[in-house]
Design a protein around this motif. Sequence first.
Motif, PDB file in Angstrom:
ATOM      1  N   ILE A 128       0.848  -1.208  -0.029  1.00 15.08           N
ATOM      2  CA  ILE A 128       0.108   0.062   0.054  1.00 15.08           C
ATOM      3  C   ILE A 128       0.916   1.193  -0.055  1.00 15.08           C
ATOM      4  CG2 ILE A 128      -1.709   1.511   1.385  1.00 15.08           C
ATOM      5  CD1 ILE A 128      -2.786  -1.310   2.582  1.00 15.08           C
ATOM      6  N   ASN A 132       0.933   4.181  -3.299  1.00 15.86           N
ATOM      7  CA  ASN A 132       0.246   4.977  -3.133  1.00 15.86           C
ATOM      8  C   ASN A 132       0.861   6.334  -2.115  1.00 15.86           C
ATOM      9  OD1 ASN A 132      -2.614   4.061  -4.111  1.00 15.86           O
ATOM     10  ND2 ASN A 132      -1.553   2.217  -3.090  1.00 15.86           N
ATOM     11  N   LYS A 152      -5.472   8.209  -1.904  1.00 17.24           N
ATOM     12  CA  LYS A 152      -6.514   7.818  -2.707  1.00 17.24           C
ATOM     13  C   LYS A 152      -7.679   8.635  -3.377  1.00 17.24           C
ATOM     14  CE  LYS A 152      -7.959   4.377  -4.987  1.00 17.24           C
ATOM     15  NZ  LYS A 152      -7.256   4.038  -6.237  1.00 17.24           N
ATOM     16  N   ILE A 258      -5.496  -3.775  -4.378  1.00 18.91           N
ATOM     17  CA  ILE A 258      -5.132  -2.665  -3.303  1.00 18.91           C
ATOM     18  C   ILE A 258      -6.102  -1.505  -3.360  1.00 18.91           C
ATOM     19  CG2 ILE A 258      -3.183  -1.376  -2.700  1.00 18.91           C
ATOM     20  CD1 ILE A 258      -2.959  -4.265  -2.045  1.00 18.91           C
ATOM     21  N   LEU A 262      -8.402   0.313  -0.543  1.00 20.33           N
ATOM     22  CA  LEU A 262      -8.317   1.569  -0.080  1.00 20.33           C
ATOM     23  C   LEU A 262      -9.932   2.359  -0.179  1.00 20.33           C
ATOM     24  CD1 LEU A 262      -4.928   2.838  -1.415  1.00 20.33           C
ATOM     25  CD2 LEU A 262      -5.535   1.917   0.802  1.00 20.33           C
TER      26      LEU A 262
END
Length: 612
Positions: A128, A132, A152, A258, A262
């Motif tokens: 993660i 991100n 996100k 993923i 999120l």
Amino acid sequence: MEAPTYTPASAPVPEGTVVIERASTPQDLGPKLNRTAADVVRFLMQQGEMVTATQSLTDEMIELFAAEIGADIRLVDPGEEQEVELQRQLGFDELFGEVPEDEAEPRPPVITVMGHVDHGKTKLLDRIRNTNVVEGEAGGITQHIGAYQVEKNGRRITFIDTPGHEAFTAMRARGAQATDIVVLVVAADDGVMPQTVEALDHARAANVPIVVAINKIDREEANPDRVKQQLSEHGLVPSEWGGDTEVVLVSALQGTGIDDLLETLLLVADVQEPPLVSTSKGRAAGIVLEANLDVGRGPVASVLVQRGTLKVGDPVVAGAAWGRVRALIDDRGNNVKSAGPSTPVQVLGLNEVADAGDRFVVAPDEKMARSAAETREHWQRVASLGREAAVTSGGAKLEDIFEQIQQGEVATLNLVLKADVTGSLEALTEALRKLERDDVKLSFVSRGVGGITKSDVQLAAASNATIIGFNVRPDRTAREMAAAEGVEIRTYEVIYQVLEDIENALVGMLEPEYEEVVTGEAEVREVFQVPRVGKVAGCYVTHGVITRNSKVRFLRDGTVIWKGTIQSLKRFKDDVREVQAGYECGVGLSDFQDLKQGDIIETYEEREIART
Ligand code: GDP
């Protein structure tokens, strides 16, 4: 000498709940309950406890006496009432209470990842994080500061990056709660396991919503439906089956799912009641995620700001530590000027190492920050003296226990237990309990999970106890303090060896202790793959000397993750025999591959301690 005065049994007891400080003496206790010190002493004598009027009593003795006369009491730690007053002055109610409606702004959710060992918690957190990174912040070196933020759909999410329920529960035990949502990781090929259930129980106890990530769906044996079935049996019914648990399929290894995870977290965050809001206005307040003493930088605390905006120059107080914020460092290693709600940040400038789980606040002024910290320090000292008095009434450490047994009294062995996980802590406690005999009792002065720290040593010193570490090690501060205070720390990796040592001590045959002398310490800065060699850890030697072929162990957060010997040692391209503190080096990891940035490599020698 005056004859002791006794109160008739029919004398009235005070109405309502009486607040009694722990470790009170009969002289303090008696009058508070409309009795005399002599009443307390006489009663305890009848129970087989010999105490004097000025000796500190254990909780049990105090409760026994209160029960005898029918008084309703509440035991408090010394300083607890003063703490209430301090929190009032610092404005805790306001800072940790509800945000006024006109100031409320949405804040990023804070997530903790939990689940069974090897189900992929760490991998998921890494994945993660790597995919991100918050826009515009790429480029810096990832810093381990206890938590990180990702972005996100233009919104931020904060992840606590110590997975597992131990840290979560330890914090909650101290009255602090940082987590808004728990991600429960379950491996698709392994299903619900004991620690999955344990994690689930902890999340439920804390009343924190759970999102399930079924991981390792790339594996051939993966069977997500079976996992969903098992989850349902534990009351987590997937929303697609009509329940209210969000379940997301992911592969931390391949990066699939993923985004979905999120997005789900944001959705779940949006429907929380009360809503996840805070304010960036006003004095900052939050919680200490972890803290350590850094060579060169002094005490460092990683904090999660929960409210307000923390700024460089602010006077902060966290537990018994205080200071003016000298610098703030974010999760990318950048110096920043301020940090708002749900932001993790490293704080430099405190005078002492704060404790994880301590709540921190910016004080109205520096003077108040200082006096609050000093007041707490004072009461912590008083409390530990009280514990010492209460525990040492008859207790001994390992090396003295035989002598005490020989004196023909009931001997009590005082132990501070630390283990890597709650499971082993329980197993060890159970096993030790079985060693108790009529003439030997065990007293667990404290039991806990995690590396051996300075406060364990303080407690052991204050209570005449021996520290037993199971799969954990003392950190540098703890080791130095133990040497200075004459506290014995014994560390083990096999339970029966603990039992054997203690049994031997009980018959006066304690084996000579092998003192481990730590010869060098290096911090892993980076791990890279070298063709034909395998993984190499790029390290920075922080203390002593790292020598090739020396015995070594790898530590993560004070917990031993591997033991062996160093296979290869390089400075740049050259093989070298040793590397001194202050230099960088490459350490070859033949059969151990799982080192991470922030891990500690510790080399040591064993020397027998001559007994006198
Ligand atoms: P933790 O103990 O829960 O933190 O588990 P780790 O993150 O250390 O992962 C345990 C092992 O599972 C490691 O060898 C990982 O590489 C592997 N692993 C983690 N996630 C996945 C995945 O999605 N697929 C596969 N095939 N392996 C994974």
